[in-house]
Structures are given as structure tokens and as C-alpha cells.
Design a protein around this motif. Structure first.
Motif, PDB file in Angstrom:
ATOM      1  N   THR A 196       0.825  -1.210   0.000  1.00  0.00           N
ATOM      2  CA  THR A 196       0.000   0.000   0.000  1.00  0.00           C
ATOM      3  C   THR A 196       0.856   1.256   0.000  1.00  0.00           C
ATOM      4  O   THR A 196       0.549   2.243  -0.683  1.00  0.00           O
ATOM      5  CB  THR A 196      -0.927   0.000   1.232  1.00  0.00           C
ATOM      6  OG1 THR A 196      -1.837  -1.102   1.135  1.00  0.00           O
ATOM      7  CG2 THR A 196      -1.733   1.289   1.323  1.00  0.00           C
ATOM      8  N   PHE A 197       1.959   1.232   0.760  1.00  0.00           N
ATOM      9  CA  PHE A 197       2.808   2.416   0.894  1.00  0.00           C
ATOM     10  C   PHE A 197       3.911   2.479  -0.152  1.00  0.00           C
ATOM     11  O   PHE A 197       4.565   3.517  -0.303  1.00  0.00           O
ATOM     12  CB  PHE A 197       3.417   2.453   2.299  1.00  0.00           C
ATOM     13  CG  PHE A 197       2.396   2.578   3.388  1.00  0.00           C
ATOM     14  CD1 PHE A 197       1.787   3.788   3.645  1.00  0.00           C
ATOM     15  CD2 PHE A 197       2.019   1.479   4.143  1.00  0.00           C
ATOM     16  CE1 PHE A 197       0.833   3.920   4.642  1.00  0.00           C
ATOM     17  CE2 PHE A 197       1.068   1.592   5.141  1.00  0.00           C
ATOM     18  CZ  PHE A 197       0.465   2.814   5.394  1.00  0.00           C
ATOM     19  N   ALA A 198       4.134   1.382  -0.879  1.00  0.00           N
ATOM     20  CA  ALA A 198       5.236   1.335  -1.844  1.00  0.00           C
ATOM     21  C   ALA A 198       5.016   2.264  -3.031  1.00  0.00           C
ATOM     22  O   ALA A 198       5.985   2.783  -3.604  1.00  0.00           O
ATOM     23  CB  ALA A 198       5.437  -0.100  -2.338  1.00  0.00           C
ATOM     24  N   VAL A 199       3.765   2.493  -3.401  1.00  0.00           N
ATOM     25  CA  VAL A 199       3.471   3.348  -4.562  1.00  0.00           C
ATOM     26  C   VAL A 199       3.999   4.759  -4.343  1.00  0.00           C
ATOM     27  O   VAL A 199       4.635   5.348  -5.221  1.00  0.00           O
ATOM     28  CB  VAL A 199       1.955   3.359  -4.853  1.00  0.00           C
ATOM     29  CG1 VAL A 199       1.610   4.433  -5.877  1.00  0.00           C
ATOM     30  CG2 VAL A 199       1.508   1.989  -5.359  1.00  0.00           C
ATOM     31  N   THR A 253      -4.169   1.520  -4.715  1.00  0.00           N
ATOM     32  CA  THR A 253      -3.604   2.794  -4.264  1.00  0.00           C
ATOM     33  C   THR A 253      -3.181   3.649  -5.450  1.00  0.00           C
ATOM     34  O   THR A 253      -3.426   4.862  -5.494  1.00  0.00           O
ATOM     35  CB  THR A 253      -2.393   2.539  -3.347  1.00  0.00           C
ATOM     36  OG1 THR A 253      -2.814   1.774  -2.215  1.00  0.00           O
ATOM     37  CG2 THR A 253      -1.783   3.846  -2.869  1.00  0.00           C
ATOM     38  N   ASN A 254      -2.536   3.029  -6.417  1.00  0.00           N
ATOM     39  CA  ASN A 254      -2.048   3.747  -7.588  1.00  0.00           C
ATOM     40  C   ASN A 254      -3.203   4.310  -8.421  1.00  0.00           C
ATOM     41  O   ASN A 254      -3.229   5.501  -8.753  1.00  0.00           O
ATOM     42  CB  ASN A 254      -1.197   2.803  -8.437  1.00  0.00           C
ATOM     43  CG  ASN A 254      -0.536   3.506  -9.602  1.00  0.00           C
ATOM     44  OD1 ASN A 254      -0.093   4.644  -9.483  1.00  0.00           O
ATOM     45  ND2 ASN A 254      -0.467   2.829 -10.734  1.00  0.00           N
ATOM     46  N   ILE A 255      -4.182   3.486  -8.742  1.00  0.00           N
ATOM     47  CA  ILE A 255      -5.285   3.917  -9.595  1.00  0.00           C
ATOM     48  C   ILE A 255      -6.168   4.937  -8.879  1.00  0.00           C
ATOM     49  O   ILE A 255      -6.711   5.851  -9.513  1.00  0.00           O
ATOM     50  CB  ILE A 255      -6.110   2.687 -10.043  1.00  0.00           C
ATOM     51  CG1 ILE A 255      -5.261   1.821 -10.990  1.00  0.00           C
ATOM     52  CG2 ILE A 255      -7.390   3.108 -10.744  1.00  0.00           C
ATOM     53  CD1 ILE A 255      -4.679   2.579 -12.176  1.00  0.00           C
ATOM     54  N   SER A 259       3.017  13.711  -7.294  1.00  0.00           N
ATOM     55  CA  SER A 259       2.167  14.315  -6.260  1.00  0.00           C
ATOM     56  C   SER A 259       1.734  13.315  -5.196  1.00  0.00           C
ATOM     57  O   SER A 259       1.222  13.711  -4.142  1.00  0.00           O
ATOM     58  CB  SER A 259       0.929  14.944  -6.901  1.00  0.00           C
ATOM     59  OG  SER A 259       0.198  13.966  -7.614  1.00  0.00           O
ATOM     60  N   VAL A 260       1.912  12.014  -5.436  1.00  0.00           N
ATOM     61  CA  VAL A 260       1.485  10.994  -4.474  1.00  0.00           C
ATOM     62  C   VAL A 260       2.523  10.891  -3.367  1.00  0.00           C
ATOM     63  O   VAL A 260       3.704  10.665  -3.630  1.00  0.00           O
ATOM     64  CB  VAL A 260       1.293   9.633  -5.163  1.00  0.00           C
ATOM     65  CG1 VAL A 260       0.916   8.569  -4.138  1.00  0.00           C
ATOM     66  CG2 VAL A 260       0.229   9.733  -6.239  1.00  0.00           C
ATOM     67  N   ARG A 261       2.093  11.071  -2.154  1.00  0.00           N
ATOM     68  CA  ARG A 261       2.979  11.023  -1.001  1.00  0.00           C
ATOM     69  C   ARG A 261       2.349  10.160   0.090  1.00  0.00           C
ATOM     70  O   ARG A 261       1.134  10.155   0.266  1.00  0.00           O
ATOM     71  CB  ARG A 261       3.234  12.425  -0.433  1.00  0.00           C
ATOM     72  CG  ARG A 261       3.958  13.358  -1.392  1.00  0.00           C
ATOM     73  CD  ARG A 261       5.440  12.997  -1.482  1.00  0.00           C
ATOM     74  NE  ARG A 261       6.159  13.948  -2.331  1.00  0.00           N
ATOM     75  CZ  ARG A 261       6.340  13.801  -3.637  1.00  0.00           C
ATOM     76  NH1 ARG A 261       5.818  12.735  -4.235  1.00  0.00           N
ATOM     77  NH2 ARG A 261       7.014  14.694  -4.338  1.00  0.00           N
ATOM     78  N   MET A 301      -8.282   2.095   3.619  1.00  0.00           N
ATOM     79  CA  MET A 301      -8.463   1.030   2.624  1.00  0.00           C
ATOM     80  C   MET A 301      -7.324   0.022   2.652  1.00  0.00           C
ATOM     81  O   MET A 301      -7.535  -1.178   2.464  1.00  0.00           O
ATOM     82  CB  MET A 301      -8.612   1.630   1.231  1.00  0.00           C
ATOM     83  CG  MET A 301     -10.001   2.163   0.934  1.00  0.00           C
ATOM     84  SD  MET A 301     -10.119   2.867  -0.732  1.00  0.00           S
ATOM     85  CE  MET A 301     -11.832   3.381  -0.747  1.00  0.00           C
ATOM     86  N   GLY A 302      -6.090   0.516   2.859  1.00  0.00           N
ATOM     87  CA  GLY A 302      -4.963  -0.400   2.917  1.00  0.00           C
ATOM     88  C   GLY A 302      -5.084  -1.368   4.074  1.00  0.00           C
ATOM     89  O   GLY A 302      -4.860  -2.582   3.928  1.00  0.00           O
TER      90      GLY A 302
END
Length: 462
Positions: free
Chosen positions: A96-99, A154-156, A224-226, A386-387
Motif C-alpha cells: 500500500t505504501f510502496a506506490v 492505491t495507484n489507480i 504528487s502521491v505522497r 483502505m490499505g
């Protein structure tokens, strides 16, 4: 999510397929090129996640190839598949956090390439005489395929605007889930043609390589994803995260657990041959995967809590029929009821997942937030929850397979396990009613005030 300009014309890239300016909520940005980029990433994300699900559930079909010459009893086979479920559930948390840490495209390429390890390991060891410990380690390796779901979702989630997230996430999840019946269908074809387990694995090795190459060529990273560790901690402290985790155990945990176990139950309890079991096994997961978006659509129309409650009532009823068929040893009734149960797990997957953002949107309003401020707070908390919910829900598959193992070990049938599942579904439906549908007494509702987090809200619509 950030907006670099009031009306960006199109996504702006830099080297290594990173996009620095991404604002899908801006309709002009979306129509000028954002939609095309998001849909392209969705397609290749589904492809990679689909193969990840196939590898995760690989041992649900490999055990069908393991005849008496392998020296493994039914309880041992159920334990093998439960290990794959366990690792898959645990992998969802770091995935979940890797993205945010590595980029969605980069992590998709890496996680797809990682699927070569369990496939090659199984290809190497699948023969009589291999130790049970070796088989168990190989089954655990396939669990990494279960993590692909978490990183893909998470990515989508970051690529699509709020008004499109339900459709995009439903399609992404359903396309991934279909990896389960597809690997079972391919196994059926291989068994029917007289092939062995290495033939099945030989089919998937080039598919994994194709997913790696296509993801590398056609996907993007969003700068922008953090990661928001504060949101993760806040979500973990919120009781709704754990309530929804329990409900997701009942829906998705049942789906993945039954997907692993269905063929083994048919073989062990009803004496089906590998070919006979494989010819039926894929039907339930296929229908459950295809109907998942319908659960989301029904939740959009009538409220996720109402659909989830009705679905658990139906799941309990279907499980009651399965118990009856198991006691009466009626293969036809058992198969029909079990497939109906699969369909209901798919509906429940869609409705329960749809509830999560609605719950946090309602909580945002209870805090006195409005407009974009409320939407941003709800997105932040629902994304973090969600994760956790996905990981805990997948552990339901572990519980199902361990229950089957114990039931067959002690009684020689799966009846005891199904009785336990029936009781659990009763708990889920009562919890759904008590928390999200039961109207509180008027005296229990405090006066509305800005920031009053205890204000009672109508969760029936979530």
C-alpha cells in the motif's frame, strides 16, 4: 494531490515517466489528456494485478495435481493454501505504501517481475518426493501476488477524480479478481489435455514477462502521491476502520478463501477427480469477480449499508443450504449453493468497499467540514483505511482454509467449517445493522456543533 496551474492543458512529464502536474478534478485538464493517461494506466494496472491474483491462487490448482504419490493428506493441502493466503494478506500493508515511495509505474514493474520467483520455484519443485516444507515455502512465495491488489488500488485511486473513482476502482478490483478463475480455467485445460503442473507454470512465465515489459512501457508515476503516515495512524485509531475490516473479512475473505478451497472440498468430500473438480472450481470465482462492480452500483443506488446487510442475510441463507447439502451428501445441491455463495461474496465486495469513502465523508460533515475541505479530509482518511481494511479482509481467507483443515482433520467433512462460517455471517449482519442502519434514540443525539465528532449521521446512505 496538487494543482500546479488553474487550468493545465495536459499532464506535464519529466524523465523516467514521472508526471509532475496532475489535477484530474479540473475537468479541462481531464478532457485535455488526463482521462487518456488515467485510462491507459488503469488498463495496464489491471493486467499486472490480474496476473498477481493468478499467481497468488496458484496453489489452489497445483494441489489438484498432487495425487497419492505426493504423500500429502487433505489437511496438509489446506494448510499449504492457507500459507499463501497469510502471506498475501500481510504483503498488502507494505505494498500500500510502496506506490508513494517508489512511484506507481516503478512499483508495478518491480512487483510484476517479483512474480517470477514463486512461478519458477513451483516449476522447479513440483514433483513427487519433494519435502512438505519445500512445498510450504513455495506456497508462501506465491503470497506476494496478493500484495499487488493493494498497490494497484492505491495507484489507480490517485489517477482518477472523485466522480470517477467508484467505477475505476471497481473495474480495477474486478479485473484483478478474475485472475482467480482464469488460472483455474487454464489448469482445467491443462489437466484435460493430460498435461502436468509444469505445463501450467510454463504458460504463466511468459505472461509475467509480458506484464513487466508492458507496464514499463505504458505506465506513469505521479510525483504528487505522497505517503501520509499521520493519516494511517488516524485511520488505525478510528473504530470504523476495524468494523469495516470485519465486514470485509466476511465478503472478500470469503471470496479468496473459497477460491482456494472449492476444488479441494470437491475432491476430498465428494471424491471428484482433478479434472471433475477443475471443471467446476472456476465457475464460482468467475461469477463472483464479474458481479463485484454490480455490488458497487447497487450501493450507489440504495446505500452500501443496506446492500451489505441484505447480502449478509443472503450469504447466511446460502451457507445454511451448503450445510444441508453437506450433511445429505448432495453434490448437485452443494455445488449450486456454493456457487451462489460465491456470487454473494462478489456483491458484498463491491458494497462494502463502496461504504468506506461514504463513512469518512459522513464523519467529515460531523466535524463541521464542508465542500472541498470535507472531501479532502474524507479522501485522506478513506485512502489510508483502505490499505488496512484490504489486508485484514484478506486474512479471512486464511481463517477459512484453517477452518476447513481442522474440520476435515477431525470429522472428515467440511460441515463443521460451514457451520462456523454461518455463525460469522450472522455476526456481520447484526454488526452492519447495529452500527450503520439502526436509528439512535433522539435523546442520544447531541446538539449539532462545528467539530462535534459524536454527532449521529445517517450511515444508511454510505
Amino acid at each position: 494531490m496538487t494543482a500546479a496551474s488553474p487550468s493545465p492543458a495536459a499532464p506535464k512529464r519529466r524523465a523516467s515517466r514521472w508526471i509532475d502536474e496532475w489535477d484530474p478534478e479540473d475537468e479541462r485538464f481531464w478532457e485535455a489528456g488526463g482521462k487518456r493517461v488515467a485510462h491507459r494506466n488503469l488498463f495496464f494496472s489491471v493486467l499486472s494485478e490480474h496476473i498477481g491474483f493468478s499467481i497468488w491462487t496458484l496453489w489452489s490448482v497445483l494441489v489438484l495435481f498432487m495425487g497419492p504419490e505426493y504423500g500429502i493428506d487433505p489437511a496438509g493441502k489446506f494448510f499449504l493454501v492457507s500459507m499463501a493466503t497469510l502471506v498475501g494478506a500481510c504483503a498488502r500493508v507494505p505494498y500500500t505504501f510502496a506506490v508513494a515511495r517508489f512511484g506507481g509505474r516503478n512499483w508495478t514493474v518491480f512487483s510484476a517481475a517479483l512474480l517470477l520467483l514463486p512461478a519458477l520455484a513451483a516449476f522447479w519443485v513440483m514433483e513427487p518426493g519433494t519435502s512438505y516444507t519445500t512445498f510450504m515455502l513455495c506456497a508462501m512465495l506465491t503470497g506476494i501476488g496478493g500484495g499487488n491488489f493493494a498497490s494497484s488500488m492505491t495507484n489507480i485511486n490517485s489517477f482518477f477524480p472523485l466522480r470517477k473513482k467508484g467505477w475505476a476502482l471497481g473495474l480495477n478490483a474486478g479485473g484483478g479478481n478474475i485472475g482467480v478463475p482464469v488460472v483455474q480455467l487454464i489448469a482445467l485445460t491443462v489437466i484435460g489435455a493430460g498435461g502436468g503442473p509444469r505445463v501450467l507454470l510454463g504458460i504463466y512465465l511468459p505472461l509475467i514477462l509480458a506484464a513487466v515489459v508492458l507496464s514499463a512501457r505504458h505506465m506513469d508515476n505521479l510525483s504528487s502521491v505522497r505517503n501520509d503516515t499521520g493519516a494511517a495512524r488516524e485511520a488505525a485509531r478510528d473504530p470504523h476502520t476495524w468494523i469495516m475490516s470485519l465486514l470485509y473479512i466476511g465478503s472478500f475473505g470469503s471470496f479468496i478463501g473459497y477460491s482456494f478451497a472449492f476444488g479441494l472440498v470437491l475432491q476430498t468430500q465428494f471424491g471428484r477427480t482433478p479434472l471433475q473438480a477443475a471443471s467446476i472450481t472456476f465457475v464460482g470465482p468467475l461469477l463472483g469477480s464479474l458481479i463485484r462492480p454490480v455490488g458497487g452500483l447497487l450501493a450507489d443506488r440504495w446505500g452500501g449499508a443496506r446492500i451489505t446487510l441484505g447480502n449478509f442475510v443472503a450469504m447466511a441463507a446460502a451457507t445454511g443450504v451448503v450445510v444441508l447439502a453437506s450433511v445429505e451428501e448432495s453434490l448437485a445441491l452443494f455445488t449450486a449453493a456454493f456457487i451462489a455463495l460465491f456470487v454473494l461474496t462478489g456483491l458484498g465486495n463491491g458494497s462494502t468497499y463502496k461504504m468506506i469513502p461514504g463513512i469518512f465523508q459522513a464523519k467529515a460533515r460531523a466535524r463541521g467540514l464542508t465542500g472541498e475541505e470535507a472531501a479532502a479530509w474524507a479522501r485522506r482518511l478513506s485512502g489510508a483505511s483502505m490499505g488496512l481494511i484490504g489486508a485484514v479482509g484478506a486474512l479471512g481467507g486464511l481463517g477459512i482454509n484453517l477452518a476447513f483443515r481442522q474440520s476435515f482433520q477431525t470429522a472428515g467433512t467440511g460441515t463443521g467449517a460451514f457451520v462456523a462460517f454461518l455463525a460469522f455471517y450472522a455476526v456481520c449482519l447484526l454488526l452492519t445493522w447495529a452500527v450503520y442502519l439502526r436509528r439512535p434514540a433522539p435523546a442520544a443525539v447531541p446538539a449539532a456543533a462545528a467539530g462535534d465528532t459524536k454527532k449521529q449521521l445517517g450511515y444508511a446512505e454510505v
